[in-house]
Design an enzyme around this catalytic site. Structure first.
Site, PDB file in Angstrom:
ATOM      1  N   THR A 124       0.825  -1.209   0.000  1.00 26.70           N
ATOM      2  CA  THR A 124       0.000   0.000   0.000  1.00 26.70           C
ATOM      3  C   THR A 124       0.862   1.264   0.000  1.00 26.70           C
ATOM      4  O   THR A 124       1.885   1.332   0.676  1.00 26.70           O
ATOM      5  CB  THR A 124      -0.980   0.087   1.201  1.00 26.70           C
TER       6      THR A 124
ATOM      7  N   ASN B  99       3.186  -1.676   8.679  1.00 29.25           N
ATOM      8  CA  ASN B  99       4.391  -0.860   8.809  1.00 29.25           C
ATOM      9  C   ASN B  99       4.112   0.644   8.772  1.00 29.25           C
ATOM     10  O   ASN B  99       4.810   1.415   9.409  1.00 29.25           O
ATOM     11  CB  ASN B  99       5.350  -1.245   7.670  1.00 29.25           C
TER      12      ASN B  99
ATOM     13  N   THR C 130      15.743   6.596   7.838  1.00 26.94           N
ATOM     14  CA  THR C 130      14.655   6.801   6.867  1.00 26.94           C
ATOM     15  C   THR C 130      14.235   8.274   6.934  1.00 26.94           C
ATOM     16  O   THR C 130      14.823   9.059   7.659  1.00 26.94           O
ATOM     17  CB  THR C 130      13.422   5.933   7.215  1.00 26.94           C
TER      18      THR C 130
ATOM     19  N   LYS D  74       1.949   3.573  19.993  1.00 25.59           N
ATOM     20  CA  LYS D  74       2.794   2.373  19.846  1.00 25.59           C
ATOM     21  C   LYS D  74       2.646   1.434  21.055  1.00 25.59           C
ATOM     22  O   LYS D  74       2.649   0.210  20.879  1.00 25.59           O
ATOM     23  CB  LYS D  74       4.259   2.765  19.640  1.00 25.59           C
TER      24      LYS D  74
ATOM     25  N   TYR E 268       2.805   9.647  20.207  1.00 28.09           N
ATOM     26  CA  TYR E 268       3.395   8.524  19.459  1.00 28.09           C
ATOM     27  C   TYR E 268       3.507   7.295  20.377  1.00 28.09           C
ATOM     28  O   TYR E 268       3.154   6.176  19.982  1.00 28.09           O
ATOM     29  CB  TYR E 268       4.763   8.958  18.936  1.00 28.09           C
TER      30      TYR E 268
ATOM     31  N   SER F 253       6.412  -1.822  15.407  1.00 27.68           N
ATOM     32  CA  SER F 253       6.256  -0.907  16.548  1.00 27.68           C
ATOM     33  C   SER F 253       7.514  -0.060  16.624  1.00 27.68           C
ATOM     34  O   SER F 253       7.987   0.485  15.612  1.00 27.68           O
ATOM     35  CB  SER F 253       6.003  -1.723  17.821  1.00 27.68           C
TER      36      SER F 253
HETATM   37  N1  LIG Z   1      12.763   5.442  11.284  1.00 33.31           N
HETATM   38  C1  LIG Z   1      12.839   5.173  12.565  1.00 33.31           C
HETATM   39  O1  LIG Z   1      13.760   5.650  13.262  1.00 33.31           O
HETATM   40  C2  LIG Z   1      11.829   4.240  13.203  1.00 33.31           C
HETATM   41  C3  LIG Z   1      12.117   3.715  14.451  1.00 33.31           C
HETATM   42  C4  LIG Z   1      11.205   2.856  15.055  1.00 33.31           C
HETATM   43  C5  LIG Z   1      10.032   2.528  14.420  1.00 33.31           C
HETATM   44  N2  LIG Z   1       9.758   3.065  13.191  1.00 33.31           N
HETATM   45  C6  LIG Z   1       8.471   2.681  12.566  1.00 33.31           C
HETATM   46  O2  LIG Z   1       8.708   2.193  11.263  1.00 33.31           O
HETATM   47  C7  LIG Z   1       7.557   2.370  10.451  1.00 33.31           C
HETATM   48  C8  LIG Z   1       7.980   2.883   9.087  1.00 33.31           C
HETATM   49  O3  LIG Z   1       8.619   4.134   9.214  1.00 33.31           O
HETATM   50  P1  LIG Z   1       9.890   4.561   8.343  1.00 33.31           P
HETATM   51  O4  LIG Z   1      10.998   4.796   9.285  1.00 33.31           O
HETATM   52  O5  LIG Z   1      10.087   3.651   7.202  1.00 33.31           O
HETATM   53  O6  LIG Z   1       9.414   6.027   7.877  1.00 33.31           O
HETATM   54  P2  LIG Z   1       8.916   6.611   6.477  1.00 33.31           P
HETATM   55  O7  LIG Z   1       9.969   6.441   5.434  1.00 33.31           O
HETATM   56  O8  LIG Z   1       8.422   7.994   6.804  1.00 33.31           O
HETATM   57  O9  LIG Z   1       7.688   5.680   6.065  1.00 33.31           O
HETATM   58  C9  LIG Z   1       6.404   5.800   6.637  1.00 33.31           C
HETATM   59  C10 LIG Z   1       5.411   5.141   5.694  1.00 33.31           C
HETATM   60  O10 LIG Z   1       4.105   5.227   6.273  1.00 33.31           O
HETATM   61  C11 LIG Z   1       3.230   5.812   5.309  1.00 33.31           C
HETATM   62  N3  LIG Z   1       2.157   6.575   5.919  1.00 33.31           N
HETATM   63  C12 LIG Z   1       2.259   7.531   6.873  1.00 33.31           C
HETATM   64  N4  LIG Z   1       1.048   8.034   7.158  1.00 33.31           N
HETATM   65  C13 LIG Z   1       0.160   7.367   6.347  1.00 33.31           C
HETATM   66  C14 LIG Z   1      -1.242   7.431   6.152  1.00 33.31           C
HETATM   67  N5  LIG Z   1      -2.004   8.267   6.866  1.00 33.31           N
HETATM   68  N6  LIG Z   1      -1.820   6.607   5.234  1.00 33.31           N
HETATM   69  C15 LIG Z   1      -1.053   5.755   4.507  1.00 33.31           C
HETATM   70  N7  LIG Z   1       0.283   5.649   4.655  1.00 33.31           N
HETATM   71  C16 LIG Z   1       0.870   6.439   5.564  1.00 33.31           C
HETATM   72  C17 LIG Z   1       4.132   6.743   4.507  1.00 33.31           C
HETATM   73  O11 LIG Z   1       3.508   7.099   3.283  1.00 33.31           O
HETATM   74  P3  LIG Z   1       3.794   8.537   2.569  1.00 33.31           P
HETATM   75  O12 LIG Z   1       5.122   8.406   1.877  1.00 33.31           O
HETATM   76  O13 LIG Z   1       2.656   8.679   1.637  1.00 33.31           O
HETATM   77  O14 LIG Z   1       3.803   9.573   3.655  1.00 33.31           O
HETATM   78  C18 LIG Z   1       5.348   5.845   4.334  1.00 33.31           C
HETATM   79  O15 LIG Z   1       5.138   4.897   3.327  1.00 33.31           O
HETATM   80  C19 LIG Z   1       6.629   3.302  11.237  1.00 33.31           C
HETATM   81  O16 LIG Z   1       5.566   2.543  11.780  1.00 33.31           O
HETATM   82  C20 LIG Z   1       7.511   3.841  12.363  1.00 33.31           C
HETATM   83  O17 LIG Z   1       6.761   4.122  13.524  1.00 33.31           O
HETATM   84  C21 LIG Z   1      10.617   3.912  12.565  1.00 33.31           C
END
Ligand SMILES: NC(=O)c1ccc[n+]([C@@H]2O[C@H](COP(=O)([O-])OP(=O)(O)OC[C@H]3O[C@@H](n4cnc5c(N)ncnc54)[C@H](OP(=O)(O)O)[C@@H]3O)[C@@H](O)[C@H]2O)c1
Length: 276
Positions: A34, A84, A184, A153, A149, A135
């Site tokens: 998605t 995710n 990211t 989570k 947040y 998470s």
């Molecule tokens: N990066 C970190 O340091 C980190 C650490 C711990 C956990 N996480 C978790 O990892 C997961 C992925 O994050 P990431 O680091 O890969 O960040 P990211 O690159 O910002 O990816 C987030 C993804 O979620 C999508 N998204 C956000 N809001 C949405 C909505 N309302 N409807 C549909 N899609 C939506 C975004 O789509 P768009 O591109 O359209 O916005 C993007 O595909 C998250 O659940 C985050 O909490 C991240």
């Protein structure tokens, strides 16, 4: 030739979601991914031939029911769901509006619950399936400026633990992935509390937390591919664990949550994040 296993992965436009799509696509799975923007959908279709890219805003409950529901019905089931997609917001609890909280719960919790509920009937019918929830270390340890947040989570973790007990007898396994910092766009996409004021009562703490986040990134974050590899393990292990950490900070959060008394942990977090 064996029928490919089917994986539904949310938030596939970038970061961990994109790396996870790449990982499972390369491993021969039929991927349903998605995204919410047409340009991301076009890019993914070109990059991953054969993958089915679903365009859907995951906080739109009717759209999710229609788009994801139809895709699962067409595919005739699903072996793996990776919830995710997520987003974060920074700001003091007092300065976050109820709408800020609602938006965090909507994407980080309710979207995952809805997608899980859509997939469960198919998994139950087959007596097999895996649900993987992305998470965070913030799902185990709460830091100041992240109440919304963390609320989402922590709730996702509670939901997933209860769910794991309900569906284990049906042949379905639930795993929770807890990354620390991952390289990211996540931090750059982070919103600010609606009521944040640069001269407000929490401004110094806010700046301290921002500085701390920047330092944790400099210390060598995990790569999205590292998280994708752990998700792959959760999806394919004979007996998957309930929780997997990724990276030093993910492990530290998990150990601190499990083994430190509340008072000691709150003291350490207070010292670590103080505003002076
Ligand atoms: N990066 C970190 O340091 C980190 C650490 C711990 C956990 N996480 C978790 O990892 C997961 C992925 O994050 P990431 O680091 O890969 O960040 P990211 O690159 O910002 O990816 C987030 C993804 O979620 C999508 N998204 C956000 N809001 C949405 C909505 N309302 N409807 C549909 N899609 C939506 C975004 O789509 P768009 O591109 O359209 O916005 C993007 O595909 C998250 O659940 C985050 O909490 C991240």
């Amino acid at each position: 030739m064996a029928t490919p296993r089917i994986a539904l992965i949310t938030g596939a436009s970038s970061g961990i979601g994109l790396a996870t799509v790449a990982r499972f696509h390369a491993d021969g799975w039929q991927v349903l991914a998605t995204v919410r923007k047409p340009q991301d959908a076009a890019r993914l279709r070109a990059q991953f031939p054969g993958a089915q890219v679903l365009e859907v805003e995951l906080t739109d409950r009717a759209a999710v029911a229609r788009v994801v529901g139809d895709a699962l019905a067409q595919a005739g089931g699903v072996d793996l769901v990776v919830n995710n997609a997520g987003a974060s917001i920074i700001g003091a609890a007092e300065e976050l509006s109820l709408d800020d909280f609602r938006a965090q719960l909507d994407i980080n919790l309710l979207a995952a619950i809805q997608v899980t509920q859509l997939a469960l009937p198919y998994m139950r019918a087959r007596g097999a399936g895996r649900i993987v929830q992305v998470s965070s270390g913030f799902g185990r340890i709460a830091l100041p400026m992240f109440s919304a947040y963390c609320a989402a989570k922590f709730a996702l973790e509670g939901f997933s633990e209860a769910l794991a007990c309900e569906v284990a007898p049906l042949g379905i396994a639930v795993s929770i992935i807890e990354p620390g910092t991952v390289a990211t766009q996540f931090d750059r996409n982070r919103r600010e509390a609606s009521g944040y004021r640069v001269d407000g009562p929490y401004a110094a703490l806010y700046r301290a937390m921002r500085a701390r986040l920047a330092t944790s990134h400099e210390r060598g974050p995990s790569l999205p591919e590292d998280v994708a590899a752990v998700i792959h393990t959760a999806a394919t292990a004979h007996r998957p664990a309930l929780r997997y950490t990724v990276g030093k900070l993910g492990l530290a959060a998990s150990l601190a949550a499990r083994f430190t008394p509340d008072r000691l942990r709150q003291y350490a977090i207070g010292r670590m994040t103080r505003a002076d």
